[in-house]
Enzyme design. Structure first.
Site, PDB file in Angstrom:
ATOM      1  N   HIS A 368     -18.474 -54.852 -14.696  1.00  0.00           N
ATOM      2  CA  HIS A 368     -19.420 -55.927 -14.990  1.00  0.00           C
ATOM      3  C   HIS A 368     -20.875 -55.474 -14.875  1.00  0.00           C
ATOM      4  O   HIS A 368     -21.717 -55.832 -15.699  1.00  0.00           O
ATOM      5  CB  HIS A 368     -19.158 -57.103 -14.051  1.00  0.00           C
ATOM      6  CG  HIS A 368     -17.915 -57.856 -14.395  1.00  0.00           C
ATOM      7  ND1 HIS A 368     -17.245 -58.659 -13.501  1.00  0.00           N
ATOM      8  CD2 HIS A 368     -17.204 -57.924 -15.550  1.00  0.00           C
ATOM      9  CE1 HIS A 368     -16.192 -59.196 -14.091  1.00  0.00           C
ATOM     10  NE2 HIS A 368     -16.149 -58.757 -15.335  1.00  0.00           N
ATOM     11  N   ASN A 633     -10.390 -40.837 -32.231  1.00  0.00           N
ATOM     12  CA  ASN A 633     -10.109 -40.537 -30.818  1.00  0.00           C
ATOM     13  C   ASN A 633      -8.611 -40.471 -30.547  1.00  0.00           C
ATOM     14  O   ASN A 633      -8.101 -39.490 -29.995  1.00  0.00           O
ATOM     15  CB  ASN A 633     -10.753 -41.594 -29.916  1.00  0.00           C
ATOM     16  CG  ASN A 633     -12.265 -41.576 -29.977  1.00  0.00           C
ATOM     17  OD1 ASN A 633     -12.850 -40.679 -30.559  1.00  0.00           O
ATOM     18  ND2 ASN A 633     -12.890 -42.569 -29.385  1.00  0.00           N
ATOM     19  N   CYS A 681     -14.088 -44.163 -37.617  1.00  0.00           N
ATOM     20  CA  CYS A 681     -14.811 -44.613 -36.430  1.00  0.00           C
ATOM     21  C   CYS A 681     -14.269 -43.839 -35.230  1.00  0.00           C
ATOM     22  O   CYS A 681     -13.088 -43.533 -35.151  1.00  0.00           O
ATOM     23  CB  CYS A 681     -14.661 -46.112 -36.223  1.00  0.00           C
ATOM     24  SG  CYS A 681     -12.979 -46.736 -36.300  1.00  0.00           S
TER      25      CYS A 681
END
Length: 754
Positions: A368, A633, A681
């Site tokens: 966070h 990836n 991507c």
């Protein structure tokens, strides 16, 4: 683990031990004499044959200062490095350890002068003050004793009290290393910064551990909880008014954790056991650390950070009750905030104008605090081991967020070099900004579309800032990862609508929920798999739980009312899997039309190509899709069976190796044959050298991180696509090794900026 000490007649043990400790510390005696009395008290009350206290010295060794049960001649002679042996392991991890057969543990280190070979079991906990290690307290038994959770809690509570009473000079803490240091970490938020160290430390109150009036302590705890909840409510409201979408979402989730019933119940129960409110908060935090500290799952470890930060909030509220100032001290004008962990509310409490960067001993890119820091454009380096020990307030600190490294007390020449790099970076960014509106067209007139990878609403601001031509990959799972429960239909619809509104006329390609693997979502994939990258993840979850995909598609269709919706399906292994997903998505489209509600005027459905099995089904699959995108990836790691998250193997295989380039070329040719638009991507598109290779292979749309758009565009503007294609064809036809060396020589000869 239970949050209270009620079993086996141990309910009075902590209070009895703590009162005796208080009596010892009040005596007119030397520190050595007091420690000798303390180990006798603990050994007797814990029914242990041995109790020993090891003190951390300034040279980062642990020295045996007092013992009951080991050879007295070992005192002040036996030393262990932090991390060495079981005692050193407790110190390094700052977490308790309990073993019924200590000598069988691989970390066991035998010291003959102690005479400890006759003792089988061991339990130890760290002695901490303000998150700095003072030492370790250990008990041992001759028999193979299984220490109960309540006994570990008791020793932790005792160590907490001992730390608050133990003078700092006993630990011989003469400060951190004074010379220059480089600490390797991980990039959580990229960026560069130079400033002065400011240490964020948990608030420690010099208050009693044992409550004189439990009812009064219970009232204090409830008041502090109300104070904390009110402050978090205020922060959420401020973020919403300011239009900080990502920050608001994170704080909303953080506020939910603050109302966790189990956490609140354990603190109330600890007060009922006779502890002060502060001691109850600390004990429940210790308990939570012990239960969650050994968990390897990144998402669950981030929740531990949340509870630690909430404990800080509660301690601050309790301090305010006592009239103790609990607001953060004022930052210097060029502060580098250093902490073990940090919560989002902690970060927001500091003056953003004075804050240059953040360095954490722990942390992940999806924590966070990282999400909030990214929204505020504050560089963050995480996993900087021992930085809290090695840095001193006011030290000069260089933070290289791009490469995940920190330089403490750099020499003048290093500082000067960094300032030159900082200036070069400023000039380079100014150059990229000036060319933001320049079309990305190679020297021989081939247009290449550069798009962004995004996962937060705040990322959409980078579209105009970078001159990108749209969002080639929007990771919808990030919104799920910042919440404890999966967002409902209304929450998803509102989020996707805000994304499309922020994008304006730019196209946005949403990726369907890609959960599992290294993106653990407890609401959907609770974990426990031995090999999660190859396990129940992504499309497999969506097909097994069709309600999740249907809800997401419904939200996307409604959010895209009147617009074209681009949606791609991730982690497809067979053409049949894609067909199952397509039928499910089309049913939702039909359902939306039947209901007569405003929905997307057109759906473009794509496929992510990231598994080798799909490469040999493309002719069957591509006629069914509107577009395709290579996920470089995962395709790389699956092709070479190399976990990209494992540093031992992640760099063994190069995306510019001939076999991988041939795979990528095969995809281009299949898409050209079937007239299917293709993009790529992943990290490969974000590196100028690799981007040149991709364009030479025939890729005309690349999706990348925002900071990569400028460098990639600059490299492509200086190249000829025909030259790149010819170079690749020659090398792939004759070469069997790596293409990187050849491409390096090419860019040097043609003076291409990479």
């Amino acid at each position: 683990m239970t949050g209270s000490i009620r079993h086996d007649g141990m309910g009075n043990r902590p209070r009895r031990m703590l009162r005796r400790l208080r009596d010892v510390m009040a005596q007119a005696a030397t520190y050595q004499e007091r420690l000798e009395l303390i180990v006798r008290i603990v050994a007797a009350d814990m029914s242990a044959e041995v109790c020993s206290i090891y003190v951390r010295r300034s040279d980062r060794t642990l020295e045996l200062w007092a013992t009951e049960g080991l050879n007295p001649e070992a005192v002040r002679r036996t030393r262990l490095r932090v991390g060495e042996g079981l005692v050193g392991d407790i110190a390094a991890s700052t977490r308790p350890l309990a073993l019924s057969d200590a000598q069988a543990h691989p970390k066991f280190a035998y010291r003959p002068e102690t005479g400890e070979e006759i003792f089988q079991s061991l339990m130890g906990v760290p002695i901490l003050r303000s998150e700095r290690l003072l030492g370790v307290i250990v008990v041992q038994n001759r028999t193979r004793r299984h220490y109960a959770d309540e006994e570990i809690e008791t020793l932790e509570t005792f160590a907490m009290a001992l730390a608050s009473l133990l003078p700092g000079d006993v630990a011989e803490e003469q400060g951190a290393e004074t010379g220059p240091m480089r600490i390797a970490g991980s990039c959580l938020v990229p960026g560069l910064a130079l400033g002065r160290a400011f240490l964020h430390r948990r608030l420690l109150l010099e208050v009693p551990v044992v409550a004189e009036d439990p009812a009064a302590e219970r009232r204090r705890l409830e008041t502090a909880l109300a104070d904390m909840h009110g402050r978090l409510d205020s922060l959420v409201g401020q973020a919403q008014l300011a239009g900080h979408g990502a920050t608001s979402d994170v704080l909303e989730t953080y506020r939910m954790f603050a109302r966790d019933r189990g956490w609140l119940h354990r603190m109330r129960e600890a007060v009922d056991d006779g502890l002060t409110a502060e001691a109850a908060v600390q004990r429940v935090l210790n308990d939570t650390r012990m239960r969650m500290g050994s968990i390897s799952d990144a998402y669950l470890r981030e929740r531990l950070v949340d509870f630690e930060a909430l404990a800080d909030e509660l301690m601050a509220a309790l301090a305010r009750e006592r009239g103790v100032p609990a607001t953060p001290p004022e930052l210097p004008d060029d502060a580098v905030l250093v902490a073990r962990t940090l919560g989002p509310a902690d970060l927001l409490a500091y003056d953003r104008k004075r804050l240059r960067a953040v360095v954490l001993e722990e942390g992940t890119a999806t924590a966070h605090v990282s999400i909030v820091a990214r929204a505020l454009q504050i560089p963050v380096v995480g996993r900087a081991e021992s930085v809290m020990t090695d840095v001193e307030p006011g030290d000069t600190v260089i933070v290289d967020g791009d490469n995940g490294q920190v330089f403490l007390r750099p020499r003048e020449q290093v500082r000067e070099q960094f300032l030159r790099s900082l200036e070069a970076r400023r000039v380079q960014r100014a150059r990229f900004a000036a060319g933001r509106d320049t079309p990305c067209v190679t020297r021989d007139g081939v247009a290449v579309a550069l798009q962004l990878n995004a996962g937060l609403l705040v990322d959409l601001a980078e579209l105009s800032a970078t001159g990108a031509e749209g969002v080639g990959l929007y990771r919808t799972e990030i919104a799920f990862m910042t919440r404890r429960d999966a967002p409902d239909l209304a929450a998803q619809t509102e989020l996707y609508r805000r994304i499309l509104e922020a994008a304006g006329d730019y196209p946005v390609t949403f990726r369907a929920l890609d959960a599992g693997g290294d993106k653990r979502l407890t609401a959907l994939a609770p974990g426990g798999e031995e090999n999660p990258a190859l396990g129940w993840r992504s499309l497999r979850i969506l097909l097994d739980r069709p309600g999740v995909l249907r809800r997401q598609v419904r939200a996307l269709l409604e959010a895209a009312a009147g617009r074209t919706l681009r949606l791609m399906v991730p982690m497809v292994c067979t053409a049949d899997e894609f067909e199952q997903a397509r039928r499910m998505i089309e049913r939702e489209c039909d359902r939306a039309s039947e209901r007569g509600r405003p929905v997307a005027c057109r759906l473009e459905l794509g496929v992510m190509i990231e598994t080798p099995s799909l490469l040999w089904q493309l002719d069957e699959l591509l006629p069914r899709v509107d577009f395709a995108a290579v996920g470089s990836n995962d395709l790389l790691q699956f092709s070479f069976a190399a976990d990209r998250g494992n540093p031992n193997v992640s760099h063994r295989y190069d995306p510019l190796d001939a076999p991988f380039l041939r795979m990528l070329r095969h995809v281009v040719r299949c898409c050209e044959t079937n007239r299917v638009p293709l993009s790529l991507c992943g990290e490969m598109a974000s590196r100028p050298l690799e981007a040149l290779a991709l364009v030479g292979l025939g890729y005309r749309t690349l999706s990348m991180s925002p900071d990569a758009v400028g460098p990639v565009k600059e490299a492509l503007l200086a190249c000829s696509t025909a030259e790149l294609a010819g170079l690749l064809e020659r090398e792939l036809a004759t070469g069997t090794g790596r293409f990187r060396t050849v491409l390096d020589a090419f860019v040097r000869d043609h003076r291409v900026p990479v």
